[in-house]
Each structure stands twice: as structure tokens, then as C-alpha cells.
Design a protein around this motif. Structure first.
Motif, PDB file in Angstrom:
ATOM      1  N   UNK A 110     154.941  17.872-103.375  1.00  0.00           N
ATOM      2  CA  UNK A 110     154.299  17.214-104.372  1.00  0.00           C
ATOM      3  C   UNK A 110     152.933  17.718-104.678  1.00  0.00           C
ATOM      4  N   UNK A 111     152.755  19.175-104.351  1.00  0.00           N
ATOM      5  CA  UNK A 111     151.558  19.918-104.911  1.00  0.00           C
ATOM      6  C   UNK A 111     151.992  21.282-104.983  1.00  0.00           C
ATOM      7  N   UNK A 112     151.249  21.895-105.898  1.00  0.00           N
ATOM      8  CA  UNK A 112     151.379  23.477-105.901  1.00  0.00           C
ATOM      9  C   UNK A 112     150.881  24.267-104.853  1.00  0.00           C
ATOM     10  N   UNK A 113     150.010  23.741-104.067  1.00  0.00           N
ATOM     11  CA  UNK A 113     149.637  24.477-102.616  1.00  0.00           C
ATOM     12  C   UNK A 113     150.762  24.416-101.752  1.00  0.00           C
ATOM     13  N   UNK A 114     151.563  23.286-101.721  1.00  0.00           N
ATOM     14  CA  UNK A 114     152.875  23.122-101.054  1.00  0.00           C
ATOM     15  C   UNK A 114     153.708  24.267-101.263  1.00  0.00           C
ATOM     16  N   UNK A 116     153.508  27.182-102.741  1.00  0.00           N
ATOM     17  CA  UNK A 116     153.184  28.473-102.237  1.00  0.00           C
ATOM     18  C   UNK A 116     153.421  28.486-101.113  1.00  0.00           C
ATOM     19  N   UNK A 117     153.349  27.574-100.134  1.00  0.00           N
ATOM     20  CA  UNK A 117     153.488  27.731 -98.493  1.00  0.00           C
ATOM     21  C   UNK A 117     155.060  27.949 -98.340  1.00  0.00           C
ATOM     22  N   UNK A 118     155.666  27.232 -99.123  1.00  0.00           N
ATOM     23  CA  UNK A 118     157.227  27.061 -99.067  1.00  0.00           C
ATOM     24  C   UNK A 118     157.866  28.321 -99.318  1.00  0.00           C
ATOM     25  N   UNK A 119     157.216  29.201-100.407  1.00  0.00           N
ATOM     26  CA  UNK A 119     157.736  30.581-100.844  1.00  0.00           C
ATOM     27  C   UNK A 119     157.410  31.314 -99.561  1.00  0.00           C
ATOM     28  N   UNK A 120     156.161  31.289 -99.182  1.00  0.00           N
ATOM     29  CA  UNK A 120     155.668  32.254 -97.817  1.00  0.00           C
ATOM     30  C   UNK A 120     156.623  32.134 -96.854  1.00  0.00           C
ATOM     31  N   UNK A 121     156.980  30.832 -96.581  1.00  0.00           N
ATOM     32  CA  UNK A 121     157.971  30.553 -95.464  1.00  0.00           C
ATOM     33  C   UNK A 121     159.441  31.113 -95.725  1.00  0.00           C
ATOM     34  N   UNK A 122     159.771  31.614 -96.823  1.00  0.00           N
ATOM     35  CA  UNK A 122     161.067  32.071 -97.067  1.00  0.00           C
ATOM     36  C   UNK A 122     162.158  31.278 -97.680  1.00  0.00           C
ATOM     37  N   UNK A 123     161.685  30.210 -98.191  1.00  0.00           N
ATOM     38  CA  UNK A 123     162.557  28.941 -98.659  1.00  0.00           C
ATOM     39  C   UNK A 123     163.469  29.550 -99.923  1.00  0.00           C
ATOM     40  N   UNK A 124     164.646  29.323 -99.806  1.00  0.00           N
ATOM     41  CA  UNK A 124     165.308  29.651-100.866  1.00  0.00           C
ATOM     42  C   UNK A 124     165.144  28.817-102.069  1.00  0.00           C
ATOM     43  N   UNK A 138     151.049  10.518-112.084  1.00  0.00           N
ATOM     44  CA  UNK A 138     150.931  11.963-112.060  1.00  0.00           C
ATOM     45  C   UNK A 138     151.751  12.531-112.819  1.00  0.00           C
ATOM     46  N   UNK A 139     151.543  13.831-113.389  1.00  0.00           N
ATOM     47  CA  UNK A 139     152.563  14.601-114.215  1.00  0.00           C
ATOM     48  C   UNK A 139     153.475  15.634-113.168  1.00  0.00           C
ATOM     49  N   UNK A 140     154.700  14.910-113.140  1.00  0.00           N
ATOM     50  CA  UNK A 140     155.724  15.675-112.550  1.00  0.00           C
ATOM     51  C   UNK A 140     155.954  17.083-113.146  1.00  0.00           C
ATOM     52  N   UNK A 141     156.060  16.979-114.412  1.00  0.00           N
ATOM     53  CA  UNK A 141     156.426  18.405-115.293  1.00  0.00           C
ATOM     54  C   UNK A 141     155.157  19.012-115.211  1.00  0.00           C
ATOM     55  N   UNK A 142     153.919  18.800-115.121  1.00  0.00           N
ATOM     56  CA  UNK A 142     152.655  19.544-115.003  1.00  0.00           C
ATOM     57  C   UNK A 142     152.929  20.232-113.543  1.00  0.00           C
ATOM     58  N   UNK A 143     153.581  20.000-112.627  1.00  0.00           N
ATOM     59  CA  UNK A 143     153.578  20.426-111.254  1.00  0.00           C
ATOM     60  C   UNK A 143     154.721  21.529-111.530  1.00  0.00           C
ATOM     61  N   UNK A 144     155.748  21.201-112.145  1.00  0.00           N
ATOM     62  CA  UNK A 144     156.778  22.164-112.501  1.00  0.00           C
ATOM     63  C   UNK A 144     156.030  23.515-113.263  1.00  0.00           C
ATOM     64  N   UNK A 145     155.141  23.035-114.177  1.00  0.00           N
ATOM     65  CA  UNK A 145     154.797  24.254-114.797  1.00  0.00           C
ATOM     66  C   UNK A 145     153.739  25.090-114.024  1.00  0.00           C
ATOM     67  N   UNK A 146     152.818  24.369-113.361  1.00  0.00           N
ATOM     68  CA  UNK A 146     152.209  24.990-112.442  1.00  0.00           C
ATOM     69  C   UNK A 146     152.769  26.145-111.360  1.00  0.00           C
ATOM     70  N   UNK A 147     153.847  25.470-110.711  1.00  0.00           N
ATOM     71  CA  UNK A 147     154.644  26.243-109.785  1.00  0.00           C
ATOM     72  C   UNK A 147     155.238  27.567-110.309  1.00  0.00           C
TER      73      UNK A 147
END
Ligand code: E4P
Length: 227
Positions: A110-114, A116-124, A138-147
Motif C-alpha cells: 500500500x505504499x511506495x516505500x514498501x 522499494x523494500x520488496x524490490x530489494x528483497x528480490x521479489x519477482x 486514496x489514489x490507487x493509481x497514484x501509487x502505481x505511478x509512483x512505483x
């Protein structure tokens, strides 16, 4: 853009797989509970029908048990993506499974910070839930844009953005516009993507005019048989 279907319903999966447009499947404990069937059987059956990634979620919340569950799920088939929640233990488990060569889908993001952590943890895959964010204003699509923007800044991140909790065709179109890698879509929404009233109207008019020509593209089968 890849399309996954978000369901554990075998009839739906079979039907949509026949279109040749299905790249994978996501399930979660709530979707599995709806089937009333044994979880491991459901995942094995889906993996036989769909060659792409099939997400199967762990049920534990502590690292040791999640890891044991993840390893068991990964053994079902080579295309299982083990789904873990975006928690400290979930990401710890993600790192170990990814290092073992297992695809991991980190869910409940539910957040861009999360993300970033998932990418660092090697998530597919990282699964941001757009509909549930929209539900709380809140804006779901705003989160997609950020990620998408953040991941583009770090080309070594191999994590794919998997747009989840999709509520309608507009979410899919917007996700594609933003460059998300995958949308996991409920069966009813996936079917809606095919539809437009002008397609139906146009086809009806073409068929009516074709009828007037009295022709058949395949010819007169009975005449051919008599020859
Ligand atoms: C994704 O993997 C989840 O199963 C799903 O998209 C959740 O969607 P919901 O918010 O409609 O339950």
C-alpha cells in the motif's frame, strides 16, 4: 502488458485460458476459501492449465513457518509464485526464497516505500492493491505511478509491478498507460475488457448486409459432398 486472472475458480480459469490471453493466475486465502476445496490440489490443478506464474499465498506470519510453507508450495510446480505479505517476516522469507530460485509475489502493498523494500528483497512481483486504496479515498493509481517511476530509476530492480485489487476496465487501461507490467483482474472485469456497444452494433450491421449477398465464404458444403 500481462494479464493474470484473480480467482481460484477452475471453471473460470479454464474458460479464460481458452482465449489464449491469460498469462498467469493469482489466488489468495479468501479466493481459495470460496472454492471449499483443498488448497494444494487447487494450486496443482491451476498449474496444469496455465503455464505462466500461479500465485499461492502462505498462511503463516512468522519467518520460519512462512519459509517452510513457501518451500512446500514451490514444490507443487515450477510455475508457482509464492505469495508473502509485505511484513518484515514476509520480506525476510522473500529474500531466502528468491535466492533459492523461487518466484515470490509480495502482496498487500500500500505504499511506495514498501515497494522499494520488496524490490530489494528480490521479489519477482510486487502487488499494490489499487481498489482497496481507492476504497479509503486514496489514489490507487497514484501509487502505481509512483512505483513505476521509482523502479525505472533503478534498472537493476527486476521486480514486476503487478496491479492488484482491480475493480474495472479503467484500472487496467490506466495501469497500462503507466507502464505497469501486469494486471491481475477478476474474471468478470477481464470479460468486460472485450466489450463495446459499437462493436456489437457494427457487427450486427455487417452480418445483416452479408446475409443479403447470399454468399458463403466456406461454400456450399452439401454441394461439395455430392461431387
Ligand atoms: C491480488 O493478488 C489479490 O488477490 C486481489 O487482487 C485482491 O483484490 P480485492 O481487493 O478485490 O480482494
Amino acid at each position: 502488458m500481462k494479464f493474470f486472472v484473480d480467482t481460484a475458480d477452475m471453471a473460470e480459469i479454464r474458460d479464460l485460458a481458452e482465449t489464449g490471453l491469460l498469462d498467469g493466475v493469482t489466488t489468495n486465502p479468501s479466493l481459495v476459501a470460496k472454492t471449499g476445496r483443498p488448497f494444494l490440489d487447487v494450486i496443482a490443478e491451476i498449474c496444469e492449465i496455465v503455464p505462466g506464474p500461479v500465485s499461492a499465498e502462505v498462511a503463516a506470519t512468522d519467518h520460519e513457518t512462512m519459509l517452510a510453507e513457501g518451500r512446500k508450495l514451490a514444490k507443487i510446480a515450477g510455475n508457482v509464485a509464492v505469495k508473502v505479505p509485505l511484513t518484515r517476516d514476509g520480506l525476510k522469507t522473500c529474500r531466502v526464497l528468491a535466492d533459492e530460485g523461487t518466484m515470490v509475489n509480495v502482496t498487500l502493498c500500500f505504499s511506495a516505500a514498501q515497494a522499494i523494500l520488496a524490490a530489494k528483497a528480490g521479489a519477482a512481483f510486487i502487488s499494490p492493491f489499487v481498489g482497496r486504496l481507492d476504497d479509503i479515498g486514496e489514489s490507487g493509481m497514484g501509487l502505481i505511478a509512483d512505483i513505476c517511476e521509482i523502479y525505472r530509476n533503478y534498472p537493476h530492480f527486476e521486480t514486476e509491478v503487478l496491479v492488484a485489487s482491480v475493480r474495472g476496465p479503467q484500472h487496467v487501461v490506466e495501469a497500462a498507460r503507466l507502464g505497469a507490467d501486469v494486471a491481475t483482474v477478476p474474471p468478470a472485469v477481464l470479460r468486460q475488457l472485450f466489450l463495446h456497444p459499437l462493436t456489437d452494433k457494427g457487427l450486427a450491421a455487417f452480418l445483416a448486409d452479408w446475409q443479403k449477398t447470399g454468399q458463403s465464404i466456406l461454400g456450399d458444403k452439401s454441394a461439395e459432398a455430392a461431387e
